[in-house]
Design a protein around this motif. Structure first.
Motif, PDB file in Angstrom:
ATOM      1  N   LEU A  40     146.174 126.050  45.013  1.00 48.26           N
ATOM      2  CA  LEU A  40     145.485 125.852  46.125  1.00 48.26           C
ATOM      3  C   LEU A  40     146.199 126.387  47.644  1.00 48.26           C
ATOM      4  O   LEU A  40     146.189 126.606  49.010  1.00 48.26           O
ATOM      5  CB  LEU A  40     144.927 124.221  46.205  1.00 48.26           C
ATOM      6  CG  LEU A  40     143.439 123.846  45.530  1.00 48.26           C
ATOM      7  CD1 LEU A  40     143.667 121.959  45.510  1.00 48.26           C
ATOM      8  CD2 LEU A  40     141.967 124.631  46.370  1.00 48.26           C
ATOM      9  N   LYS A  43     146.270 129.340  48.695  1.00 49.59           N
ATOM     10  CA  LYS A  43     145.262 129.775  48.788  1.00 49.59           C
ATOM     11  C   LYS A  43     145.246 129.428  50.727  1.00 49.59           C
ATOM     12  O   LYS A  43     144.288 130.334  51.636  1.00 49.59           O
ATOM     13  CB  LYS A  43     143.547 129.312  47.557  1.00 49.59           C
ATOM     14  CG  LYS A  43     142.625 129.343  48.599  1.00 49.59           C
ATOM     15  CD  LYS A  43     141.468 129.402  47.935  1.00 49.59           C
ATOM     16  CE  LYS A  43     140.176 130.150  48.188  1.00 49.59           C
ATOM     17  NZ  LYS A  43     139.621 130.946  47.541  1.00 49.59           N
ATOM     18  N   ARG A  44     145.767 128.185  50.566  1.00 49.43           N
ATOM     19  CA  ARG A  44     145.862 127.592  52.235  1.00 49.43           C
ATOM     20  C   ARG A  44     146.568 128.704  52.406  1.00 49.43           C
ATOM     21  O   ARG A  44     146.380 128.940  53.567  1.00 49.43           O
ATOM     22  CB  ARG A  44     146.247 126.586  52.588  1.00 49.43           C
ATOM     23  CG  ARG A  44     146.231 125.386  53.425  1.00 49.43           C
ATOM     24  CD  ARG A  44     146.562 124.134  53.188  1.00 49.43           C
ATOM     25  NE  ARG A  44     146.552 123.565  53.913  1.00 49.43           N
ATOM     26  CZ  ARG A  44     147.587 123.559  56.030  1.00 49.43           C
ATOM     27  NH1 ARG A  44     148.280 124.335  55.732  1.00 49.43           N
ATOM     28  NH2 ARG A  44     147.051 123.284  56.528  1.00 49.43           N
ATOM     29  N   THR A  47     144.833 132.278  53.564  1.00 54.93           N
ATOM     30  CA  THR A  47     144.236 131.789  54.641  1.00 54.93           C
ATOM     31  C   THR A  47     144.132 131.874  55.611  1.00 54.93           C
ATOM     32  O   THR A  47     143.507 132.377  56.673  1.00 54.93           O
ATOM     33  CB  THR A  47     142.615 130.854  54.039  1.00 54.93           C
ATOM     34  OG1 THR A  47     142.612 130.391  53.068  1.00 54.93           O
ATOM     35  CG2 THR A  47     141.834 130.650  55.119  1.00 54.93           C
ATOM     36  N   LEU A 288     139.874 127.020  57.761  1.00 50.58           N
ATOM     37  CA  LEU A 288     140.319 126.283  56.720  1.00 50.58           C
ATOM     38  C   LEU A 288     139.252 125.663  56.652  1.00 50.58           C
ATOM     39  O   LEU A 288     139.602 124.756  55.089  1.00 50.58           O
ATOM     40  CB  LEU A 288     141.272 124.743  56.848  1.00 50.58           C
ATOM     41  CG  LEU A 288     142.932 125.533  57.435  1.00 50.58           C
ATOM     42  CD1 LEU A 288     143.819 124.450  57.387  1.00 50.58           C
ATOM     43  CD2 LEU A 288     143.173 126.503  55.897  1.00 50.58           C
ATOM     44  N   THR A 290     136.584 126.610  55.031  1.00 51.80           N
ATOM     45  CA  THR A 290     136.080 127.376  53.329  1.00 51.80           C
ATOM     46  C   THR A 290     137.456 126.647  52.764  1.00 51.80           C
ATOM     47  O   THR A 290     137.180 126.068  51.256  1.00 51.80           O
ATOM     48  CB  THR A 290     136.503 129.450  52.755  1.00 51.80           C
ATOM     49  OG1 THR A 290     135.570 129.228  54.162  1.00 51.80           O
ATOM     50  CG2 THR A 290     136.180 129.228  52.248  1.00 51.80           C
ATOM     51  N   TRP A 291     138.390 126.368  52.409  1.00 55.69           N
ATOM     52  CA  TRP A 291     139.837 126.094  51.770  1.00 55.69           C
ATOM     53  C   TRP A 291     139.644 124.564  51.334  1.00 55.69           C
ATOM     54  O   TRP A 291     139.584 124.573  50.210  1.00 55.69           O
ATOM     55  CB  TRP A 291     140.610 126.711  52.478  1.00 55.69           C
ATOM     56  CG  TRP A 291     141.846 125.796  52.036  1.00 55.69           C
ATOM     57  CD1 TRP A 291     142.824 126.275  50.966  1.00 55.69           C
ATOM     58  CD2 TRP A 291     142.556 124.684  51.543  1.00 55.69           C
ATOM     59  NE1 TRP A 291     143.964 125.776  50.129  1.00 55.69           N
ATOM     60  CE2 TRP A 291     143.405 124.707  50.962  1.00 55.69           C
ATOM     61  CE3 TRP A 291     142.528 123.144  52.009  1.00 55.69           C
ATOM     62  CZ2 TRP A 291     144.287 123.381  50.436  1.00 55.69           C
ATOM     63  CZ3 TRP A 291     143.195 122.356  52.254  1.00 55.69           C
ATOM     64  CH2 TRP A 291     144.060 122.136  51.677  1.00 55.69           C
ATOM     65  N   TYR A 292     138.593 123.934  52.198  1.00 58.76           N
ATOM     66  CA  TYR A 292     138.740 122.933  51.943  1.00 58.76           C
ATOM     67  C   TYR A 292     137.354 122.066  51.346  1.00 58.76           C
ATOM     68  O   TYR A 292     137.873 121.683  50.478  1.00 58.76           O
ATOM     69  CB  TYR A 292     138.105 121.512  53.586  1.00 58.76           C
ATOM     70  CG  TYR A 292     139.200 121.209  54.409  1.00 58.76           C
ATOM     71  CD1 TYR A 292     140.530 121.169  54.420  1.00 58.76           C
ATOM     72  CD2 TYR A 292     139.202 121.628  55.831  1.00 58.76           C
ATOM     73  CE1 TYR A 292     141.685 121.028  54.902  1.00 58.76           C
ATOM     74  CE2 TYR A 292     140.460 122.124  56.500  1.00 58.76           C
ATOM     75  CZ  TYR A 292     141.421 120.965  56.378  1.00 58.76           C
ATOM     76  OH  TYR A 292     142.328 120.604  57.503  1.00 58.76           O
ATOM     77  N   ASP A 294     136.616 124.912  48.758  1.00 61.61           N
ATOM     78  CA  ASP A 294     137.405 124.910  47.223  1.00 61.61           C
ATOM     79  C   ASP A 294     138.420 124.141  47.060  1.00 61.61           C
ATOM     80  O   ASP A 294     138.243 123.836  45.876  1.00 61.61           O
ATOM     81  CB  ASP A 294     138.289 126.113  47.833  1.00 61.61           C
ATOM     82  CG  ASP A 294     137.110 127.528  48.259  1.00 61.61           C
ATOM     83  OD1 ASP A 294     137.738 128.570  48.930  1.00 61.61           O
ATOM     84  OD2 ASP A 294     136.174 127.316  47.821  1.00 61.61           O
ATOM     85  N   ALA A 295     139.093 123.329  47.476  1.00 59.81           N
ATOM     86  CA  ALA A 295     139.834 122.002  47.707  1.00 59.81           C
ATOM     87  C   ALA A 295     139.243 120.777  47.011  1.00 59.81           C
ATOM     88  O   ALA A 295     139.804 120.212  45.318  1.00 59.81           O
ATOM     89  CB  ALA A 295     140.903 121.759  48.456  1.00 59.81           C
TER      90      ALA A 295
END
Length: 850
Positions: A40, A43-44, A47, A288, A290-292, A294-295
């Motif tokens: 994660l 990935k962050r 991004t 972020l 999309t990252w949130y 995915d997390a």
């Protein structure tokens, strides 16, 4: 030795402790969670990196857009300035003309809102929009050009407000009088709304922002989303102000904006050569988003995996409890298994051979006393370990070969895939025969039998046989046996060298003669050869024979000669069994004798050729020499010396005889140089038509004297020929001279040239003279030979013309062909290869007759 027994205690020793199981489960959970966190975080980071690249690309776009707009406005200001310089009257008196010029430049597509001309006092003279009179004498875009002397572009430092209204961005240029003094300015008023509209078209998200700052980042000029209250507000703090103050012209900033407090990623860039800073910022939460998501998904996965790991651990703990119950049942069967093991041990220990049993994993399960005495063996040891120990300490080097490691690998593979018995020799001289059989459970039963005594008997027999074979193979001859039908039943090894190829013994064709008679493999005509008929009668009488020679064909098709001798064989009762004898290859002797005969014949032929050459050359050299001597004696005579005309005639005859003698000697030297390989070509691109014409000119008088017509058929589009000019003329002159010499009066000689089918070039000289037979053609192509070689022959010459022509042609990579029919004429073709063709001929030789 009994196999190891599995008891309840040993079974429990292999049970996985519950504490270890719990520890492993915890470590798996921690490792999985740590891996998810690392994934994660990476990935962050990726991004945010993509967002930074996006903002950097947008700032470059804004920089180029701003620079392009300013450049276009500057072009318009320069154009207006140049047009004002051409007005015949002073600026204040040409108000109408100036307004017309300004209105022509302004329009909806213009980069500015209005363009105006202001006099030296800061008052408006005229503008494109027809505005009211204004006073700009206190504005920086007026005062800066008035103070300076250069007519450079000036951009107002900020967009200030006056009377609550926004003052546009102004770009101005100085106007000068003829004497260089200040005459005013021409200024373009650019509305900042144009920038806001363009910034609004960029996709930076709802929380993103695009801004245009002055060169110090102390004042905001334009922004999207629009914040009018910030336009007149001096800003002397914040990350952007500090970065520019540190000397940076571009960079990336991250943090909360001092304007609206939103956490952003921003890229800034100074517009090259202009007092502007462009800034593009993206909302970090939007970046972020999309990252949130995915997390959250990854966290859910970790939770599910943790639950599954917990359930699996519980199942394993339950299985351990069931295993404890099985251990108790195992203890009950140990007594019965122990009794069966003792019976099995007694049975295998009673065997006289070595016995061992390996399981499916090639580990030793059990072995009898004989097996265990061979090496340090214990149940559980692998077959590969036992094999390596045997290779290092027991197996003889003869059985191991050159690579002990490779032998071990081969032995293990053979053990896993049994294929018949194996015989091995030990270092103490003993021999064993090994039999291996696979069991239904995948194991292997191995038995070893001592065959030392059997090997000693075999060795004695083999030594006796090898002694006889050594005698046969080391002899210069070979040995053979035939049966009662005279078919070959045995051949010693050297025969292979005879049947296949000399120097290559043990060839594959040696066996091909087994089972065949001599009459079946010979190349002789058996039925018609008296030698073979007498040989057959000897065989019928069962008589010995010696040095019987016959021809055979080897496998490569070469003819060879064999010479054999033999004697009949009878058994104890006198029954005929066949013949036994020796043979040898006599090919070299027979070939040597044949070559000797050929060499003798060649020497005799060379001697005859030498005699013929000396006879011909003595005639060819004596004739011109006699002429030279005779005419020189006449010139020396006082009576003839008084007649100049006759002296000149005799001198001409002497010169002609000397030239003829020189040609003979030159031809002989040319042949010698060619045979020595020292003749070199000096190649150039030759006009074939011109070369043919030159040669025809030289032989035309001789042809006229012999009443022979000359014809030439050389097309004018022939390409040039890459050749030695001197050798090409010698080829043509030799062919033309021969054709004219051997053509009777009233005949004709024709020269032709054409392109061959393979893109080569063919030159033909055809006559209708006396012609030659095929044998005479062969003689004519040999040096110093003539078809008529008698001293009283009709035609003079050394016999070198045609051989020299052939040699010159072949030096050019071509070929010479002679086609002749006696009484009808001769055609000689000279063919040059395609590589000799270079370019088109520059002239034409038309067909003509003389």
């Amino acid at each position: 030795m009994p196999p190891p027994k599995e008891t309840a205690a040993t079974a429990r020793g292999w049970t996985l402790p519950r504490s270890l199981l719990l520890a492993i489960s915890g470590m798996v959970f921690i490792a999985f969670t740590a891996l998810t966190v690392i994934l994660l975080w990476q990935k962050r980071t990726d991004t945010i990196g993509l967002a930074v690249k996006r903002t950097q690309n947008l700032t470059r776009t804004l920089e180029e857009q701003m620079a392009r707009r300013v450049a276009e406005i500057d072009l318009e200001l320069s154009a207006v300035s140049r047009s004002l310089d051409r007005l015949p009257v002073p600026l204040p008196l040409a108000n109408g003309q100036i307004r017309s010029a300004l209105q022509a430049t302004a329009g909806p597509e213009a980069e500015y809102r209005d363009i105006a001309v202001i006099d030296a006092d800061g008052r408006l003279i005229a503008d494109a929009m027809g505005g009211t009179s204004i006073d700009v004498s206190d504005r920086d875009f007026f005062t800066a050009p008035r103070i300076g002397s250069a007519a450079d572009l000036y951009i107002s430092r900020s967009a200030l407000t006056r009377d609550g209204k926004e003052w546009p961005l102004v770009l101005s240029r100085r106007l000068s009088k003829a004497d260089g003094s200040f005459a005013g300015i021409v200024a373009a008023f650019v509305s900042l709304d144009r920038f806001r509209e363009f910034y609004a078209s960029l996709d930076v998200g709802r929380g993103g922002a695009v801004a245009l700052w002055d060169g110090t980042a102390g004042r905001l000029l334009a922004r999207h989303p629009d914040r009018p209250e910030l336009l007149d507000l001096p800003l002397d703090r914040g990350p952007l102000f500090e970065a520019l103050g540190g000397g940076r012209d571009e960079g990336v900033l991250r943090g909360r904006s001092p304007i609206d407090g939103i956490d952003r990623i921003a890229s800034f860039r100074r517009v090259a050569g202009l007092p502007f800073i462009v800034v593009v910022a993206l909302d970090l939460r939007e970046v972020l988003a999309t990252w949130y998501r995915d997390a959250w998904l990854y966290g859910s996965g970790v939770a599910i995996a943790s639950i599954m790991l917990l359930l699996l651990t519980a199942a394993l703990l339950k299985q351990l409890s069931r295993q404890d119950a099985l251990v108790a049942a195992l203890q009950t069967s140990e007594a019965a298994a122990s009794q069966l093991n003792r019976r099995f041990e007694d049975a295998i220990n009673s065997l006289s051979v070595s016995f061992s049993l390996f399981d499916a994993e090639d580990r030793l399960v059990i072995g009898n006393r004989t097996r265990m005495a061979l090496s340090d063996s214990a149940p559980g040891i692998t077959f590969q370990t036992l094999t390596q120990h045997a290779a290092a300490n027991l197996i003889h080097a003869e059985s191991l070969g050159d690579d002990p490691a490779a032998w071990v690998q081969w032995r293990v593979e053979r053990h896993r895939n049994p294929d018949g018995p194996i015989e091995l020799r030990y270092r103490d001289g003993s021999w064993v025969r090994i039999h291996e059989t696979r069991t239904r459970e995948g194991g292997t039963v191995v038995t070893r039998t001592d065959i030392t005594q059997l090997k000693e008997i075999e060795g004695s027999l083999r030594a006796s046989e090898e002694r006889f074979r050594d005698y046969a193979e080391t002899a210069s001859e070979w040995y053979w046996d035939t049966d009662c039908e005279h078919r070959v039943s045995y051949l010693s090894e050297p025969t292979a060298g005879f049947v296949d190829d000399p120097g290559h013994l043990n060839g594959p064709d040696a066996i091909m003669t087994l089972g065949r008679r001599r009459a079946d493999i010979t190349l002789d005509n058996v039925a018609a050869d008296p030698k073979w008929q007498e040989h057959f009668r000897q065989l019928e009488r069962r008589e010995p024979f010696t040095d019987f020679t016959f021809r055979v064909a080897s496998s490569n098709g070469k003819e060879r000669y064999a010479c054999v001798s033999g004697k009949p064989i009878f058994d104890a009762q006198g029954l005929f069994l066949g013949y036994r004898g020796t043979g040898r290859d006599v090919t070299q002797q027979i070939v040597a004798a044949a070559r000797l005969r050929e060499a003798k014949a060649a020497a005799e032929a060379a001697n005859r050729a030498k005699s013929e050459f000396l006879a011909a050359m003595s005639h060819e050299l004596r004739t011109p020499l006699n002429a030279v001597i005779g005419f020189s004696e006449l010139i020396r005579d006082v009576h003839y010396a008084k007649d100049p005309a006759r002296v000149r005639a005799y001198a001409a005859d002497i010169h002609a005889s000397g030239q003829h003698l020189l040609k003979v000697i030159n031809d002989i030297l040319e042949v010698s140089r060619i045979e020595a390989g020292k003749l070199e070509l000096h190649e150039e691109a030759i006009d074939l038509a011109a070369a043919v014409e030159a040669c025809l000119t030289l032989v035309r008088q001789c042809a006229a004297e012999n009443a022979v017509a000359l014809r030439c058929d050389v097309p004018d589009d022939l390409p040039r020929l890459l050749a030695d000019a001197t050798r090409l003329k010698q080829i043509l002159l030799n062919l033309l001279s021969n054709a004219v010499k051997f053509t009777p009066g009233g005949g004709s000689v024709t020269v032709e040239a054409r392109m061959a089918e393979d893109a080569g070039l063919v030159i033909s000289v055809r006559d209708d003279g006396i012609g030659m037979t095929a044998d005479e053609i062969v003689v004519a192509l040999q040096p110093f030979r003539q078809v008529d070689n008698s001293l009283s022959r009709r035609f003079e010459g050394t016999g070198l013309g045609l051989p020299l022509t052939k040699a010159f042609t072949e030096l050019h990579g071509g070929r010479l062909e002679v086609v002749s029919v006696p009484g009808e004429g001769t055609t000689v073709r000279v063919t040059f290869p395609p590589g000799r063709i270079v370019l088109a001929s520059a002239r034409t030789v038309k067909a003509k007759a003389s």
